[in-house]
Scaffold this motif. Structure first.
Motif, PDB file in Angstrom:
ATOM      1  N   ALA A 144      47.327  35.123  42.615  1.00 61.02           N
ATOM      2  CA  ALA A 144      47.369  36.223  41.748  1.00 61.02           C
ATOM      3  C   ALA A 144      46.729  37.481  42.428  1.00 61.02           C
ATOM      4  CB  ALA A 144      47.150  35.924  40.224  1.00 61.02           C
ATOM      5  N   PRO A 145      47.268  38.604  42.844  1.00 63.96           N
ATOM      6  CA  PRO A 145      46.569  39.697  43.170  1.00 63.96           C
ATOM      7  C   PRO A 145      45.991  40.280  41.761  1.00 63.96           C
ATOM      8  CG  PRO A 145      48.812  40.262  43.359  1.00 63.96           C
ATOM      9  CD  PRO A 145      48.802  38.756  42.892  1.00 63.96           C
ATOM     10  N   ILE A 146      44.721  40.595  41.633  1.00 60.90           N
ATOM     11  CA  ILE A 146      44.277  41.352  40.596  1.00 60.90           C
ATOM     12  C   ILE A 146      43.348  42.497  40.845  1.00 60.90           C
ATOM     13  CG2 ILE A 146      44.151  39.072  39.386  1.00 60.90           C
ATOM     14  CD1 ILE A 146      40.870  39.440  39.454  1.00 60.90           C
ATOM     15  N   THR A 147      43.369  43.376  39.858  1.00 57.66           N
ATOM     16  CA  THR A 147      42.386  44.421  39.795  1.00 57.66           C
ATOM     17  C   THR A 147      41.428  44.018  38.302  1.00 57.66           C
ATOM     18  OG1 THR A 147      43.518  45.849  38.226  1.00 57.66           O
ATOM     19  CG2 THR A 147      43.564  46.051  40.769  1.00 57.66           C
ATOM     20  N   ILE A 148      40.199  44.389  38.108  1.00 60.72           N
ATOM     21  CA  ILE A 148      39.641  44.083  37.077  1.00 60.72           C
ATOM     22  C   ILE A 148      39.662  45.631  36.394  1.00 60.72           C
ATOM     23  CG2 ILE A 148      37.507  43.398  35.974  1.00 60.72           C
ATOM     24  CD1 ILE A 148      37.490  41.228  37.806  1.00 60.72           C
ATOM     25  N   ARG A 149      39.928  45.566  35.016  1.00 61.45           N
ATOM     26  CA  ARG A 149      39.738  46.920  34.468  1.00 61.45           C
ATOM     27  C   ARG A 149      38.588  47.214  33.876  1.00 61.45           C
ATOM     28  NH1 ARG A 149      43.788  49.456  29.704  1.00 61.45           N
ATOM     29  NH2 ARG A 149      42.650  51.175  29.020  1.00 61.45           N
ATOM     30  N   GLU A 184      32.407  36.497  39.767  1.00 59.33           N
ATOM     31  CA  GLU A 184      32.950  35.175  39.040  1.00 59.33           C
ATOM     32  C   GLU A 184      34.433  35.099  39.614  1.00 59.33           C
ATOM     33  OE1 GLU A 184      32.240  33.500  34.494  1.00 59.33           O
ATOM     34  OE2 GLU A 184      32.824  35.661  34.772  1.00 59.33           O
ATOM     35  N   ALA A 185      35.192  36.174  39.715  1.00 57.81           N
ATOM     36  CA  ALA A 185      36.426  36.249  40.041  1.00 57.81           C
ATOM     37  C   ALA A 185      36.698  35.912  41.553  1.00 57.81           C
ATOM     38  CB  ALA A 185      37.082  37.669  39.908  1.00 57.81           C
ATOM     39  N   ALA A 186      35.884  36.267  42.465  1.00 58.77           N
ATOM     40  CA  ALA A 186      35.817  35.744  43.870  1.00 58.77           C
ATOM     41  C   ALA A 186      35.760  34.191  43.931  1.00 58.77           C
ATOM     42  CB  ALA A 186      34.705  36.571  44.317  1.00 58.77           C
ATOM     43  N   ILE A 191      43.215  33.106  42.879  1.00 62.83           N
ATOM     44  CA  ILE A 191      42.958  34.812  42.514  1.00 62.83           C
ATOM     45  C   ILE A 191      42.770  35.733  43.655  1.00 62.83           C
ATOM     46  CG2 ILE A 191      41.183  36.326  41.297  1.00 62.83           C
ATOM     47  CD1 ILE A 191      43.169  35.071  39.419  1.00 62.83           C
ATOM     48  N   ASP A 192      43.332  36.557  43.998  1.00 63.08           N
ATOM     49  CA  ASP A 192      42.718  37.469  44.944  1.00 63.08           C
ATOM     50  C   ASP A 192      42.552  38.894  44.403  1.00 63.08           C
ATOM     51  OD1 ASP A 192      42.565  38.999  47.505  1.00 63.08           O
ATOM     52  OD2 ASP A 192      44.899  39.335  47.572  1.00 63.08           O
ATOM     53  N   VAL A 193      41.263  39.116  44.627  1.00 61.83           N
ATOM     54  CA  VAL A 193      40.651  40.488  44.097  1.00 61.83           C
ATOM     55  C   VAL A 193      40.982  41.588  45.086  1.00 61.83           C
ATOM     56  CG1 VAL A 193      38.517  41.867  43.346  1.00 61.83           C
ATOM     57  CG2 VAL A 193      38.867  39.264  43.014  1.00 61.83           C
ATOM     58  N   VAL A 194      41.868  42.486  44.709  1.00 61.04           N
ATOM     59  CA  VAL A 194      42.260  43.479  45.509  1.00 61.04           C
ATOM     60  C   VAL A 194      41.795  44.922  45.119  1.00 61.04           C
ATOM     61  CG1 VAL A 194      44.459  42.517  46.164  1.00 61.04           C
ATOM     62  CG2 VAL A 194      44.489  43.992  43.942  1.00 61.04           C
ATOM     63  N   GLY A 195      41.295  45.157  44.201  1.00 59.03           N
ATOM     64  CA  GLY A 195      40.757  46.369  43.584  1.00 59.03           C
ATOM     65  C   GLY A 195      40.146  46.612  42.172  1.00 59.03           C
ATOM     66  N   ILE A 196      40.296  47.967  41.751  1.00 63.11           N
ATOM     67  CA  ILE A 196      39.555  48.159  40.459  1.00 63.11           C
ATOM     68  C   ILE A 196      40.470  49.160  39.624  1.00 63.11           C
ATOM     69  CG2 ILE A 196      37.624  49.363  39.282  1.00 63.11           C
ATOM     70  CD1 ILE A 196      35.918  49.273  42.103  1.00 63.11           C
ATOM     71  N   ASP A 197      40.580  48.744  38.331  1.00 59.63           N
ATOM     72  CA  ASP A 197      41.416  49.464  37.397  1.00 59.63           C
ATOM     73  C   ASP A 197      40.349  50.200  36.501  1.00 59.63           C
ATOM     74  OD1 ASP A 197      43.581  50.062  36.008  1.00 59.63           O
ATOM     75  OD2 ASP A 197      43.462  48.565  34.602  1.00 59.63           O
ATOM     76  N   VAL A 198      41.071  51.424  35.985  1.00 54.21           N
ATOM     77  CA  VAL A 198      40.271  52.001  34.830  1.00 54.21           C
ATOM     78  C   VAL A 198      41.480  52.880  34.336  1.00 54.21           C
ATOM     79  CG1 VAL A 198      39.847  54.075  36.190  1.00 54.21           C
ATOM     80  CG2 VAL A 198      38.421  53.471  34.274  1.00 54.21           C
ATOM     81  N   HIS A 199      41.287  53.082  33.144  1.00 56.33           N
ATOM     82  CA  HIS A 199      42.106  54.140  32.006  1.00 56.33           C
ATOM     83  C   HIS A 199      41.536  54.539  30.999  1.00 56.33           C
ATOM     84  CE1 HIS A 199      45.689  55.750  30.484  1.00 56.33           C
ATOM     85  NE2 HIS A 199      45.668  55.050  29.469  1.00 56.33           N
TER      86      HIS A 199
END
Length: 421
Positions: A144-149, A184-186, A191-199
């Protein structure tokens, strides 16, 4: 700018008279302008050029299949917050690699469906969600490609019900814990950490909070790269506001917003994603209603419309303002008078505006709520057994019903009688 203008004394949607649609469809109804949707999407494209980017339309603002199809055909991605929205985006022809899955409460079933159908990324909101996604993806033999918010604790200076970037809000993880959670995600399977999310919120009319949040994201990007993470994508959210009151100063333009993005994160070499919804769809839609009665009260006059709070809940829910205009253009010398503009639902909260100035109105006259294309039809309900409002799309001199008004029989037949009755 939108494409709802008076022509020869009559309000038009592009080249179609609103009164013509009303005669065909009945009232109330929502109507969307293809030309306005297209123009607003292209403004964001221009704002982010030449940086690598994807504009993901926030489907929660206006989820009609034809609206999503129109934007998808222009190259837009889609930001979804439920598996229902995901499946609808796919049905509109948007490929999985252009769909971003946001939201704080994704279930394992939703994760599974999105992984099976293809997904650009999950914007992960919490550690429990991260662990659940790892379990689901690894059990399917997928990644699963993910960003973490991250929650940057920035005050967006917007309505408290649509602010999402302060530490007391339910969204994301504290930015102070980001490095710990990324580590932890790594370590997790699937899990594939691809970036960062913010809103940070919605209906922002000031660029300063964006700049503050994006500078924090830029610093976090450098820290995470130093920790060994391959941060190659930044999801910067959405939230740029629209001018609900035309008499007020206009909010910043997409070009101004794009300039903030470029000077804060433009040098990081990341692919950028933004998720505007309101600014693309808001001014692209009207709610059209008919006056049922003009009622003279002891201290004020009321316009009782056939639209109600179940059709457009924003004024009741947020105290929101929508400009309300007559479909027939008033003569220049016409003196306006104040009305309380209300619907027929049996609640005092079914009030759209108080003491709003309009030309003298009569039963049967049509009015249009401007800037109703975002969070209008998608938040409608059948409260008081009122049918959902139909949606109409205009393209030049053509119009089509893109969601029909249900009949009362259809509404009644959705219920099932208990077998002991």
């Amino acid at each position: 700018m939108d494409h709802f203008l008076y022509r020869d004394g009559a309000l038009h949607a592009e080249d179609v008279a609103i009164a013509e649609i009303a005669a065909s469809v009945g009232t109330p109804f929502y109507v969307y302008s293809t030309a306005t949707l297209t123009r607003h999407y292209k403004l964001f494209e221009e704002a982010l050029s030449p940086l690598p980017h994807l504009i993901c339309f926030a489907m929660k603002s206006c989820g009609n299949l034809s609206v999503v199809k129109t934007l998808g055909a222009l190259g837009a991605g889609v930001d979804v917050v439920s598996v229902g929205e995901y499946l609808k985006a796919k049905a509109a022809g948007v490929p999985g690699e252009r769909i971003v899955f946001s939201g704080v409460g994704k279930t394992r079933d939703e994760m599974r469906i999105a992984l099976e159908g293809g997904i650009r990324q999950f914007n992960v909101e919490s550690e429990p969600e991260l662990f659940a996604l790892s379990e689901v993806a690894s059990s399917m033999g997928l990644t699963a490609p993910i960003t973490i918010r991250v929650n940057p604790d920035v005050d967006a200076k917007t309505h408290e019900k649509i602010a999402t970037g302060k530490k007391e809000n339910k969204f994301g993880i504290p930015i102070s814990r980001a490095r710990e959670v990324y580590a932890e995600a790594a370590r997790l399977k699937g899990i594939d950490v691809v970036g960062i999310d913010v809103h940070i919120g919605s209906q922002l009319v000031d660029l300063v909070p964006f700049e503050e949040a994006y500078l924090k994201v830029a610093e976090l990007t450098r820290q995470l790269r130093a920790d060994g993470h391959d941060i190659r994508r930044l999801d910067l959210g959405g939230g740029l506001g629209i001018p609900y009151e035309r008499s007020n100063a206009a909010p910043p333009l997409p070009l101004d917003y794009g300039a903030v993005i470029k000077r804060t994160v433009g040098d990081l070499g990341c692919e950028l994603e933004i998720e505007p919804g309101r600014l693309i769809s808001g001014n692209a839609g009207l709610l059209v209603s008919k006056v049922i009665y003009v009622k003279s009260g002891e201290e004020r006059d009321f316009l009782i419309l056939d639209a109600a709070m179940n059709d457009l809940i924003r004024p009741s829910m947020y105290g929101a303002h929508h400009d309300i205009v007559p479909v027939v253009e008033p003569a220049p010398a016409t003196l306006p008078q104040p009305y309380d503009i209300v619907g027929p639902v049996c609640e005092t909260g079914d009030t759209f505006a108080k003491q709003r100035a309009l030309p003298p109105m009569r039963a049967g006259d049509l009015v249009a709520f401007r800037s109703a294309g975002a969070y209008g039809a998608v938040m409608a309900s059948e409260y008081n057994m009122r049918p959902l409002v139909p949606e109409v799309m205009v393209h030049g001199d053509q119009f089509a019903v893109i969601r029909a008004r249900p009949t009362y029989d259809e509404m009644i037949n959705r219920d099932s009688m208990a077998p002991w009755l």
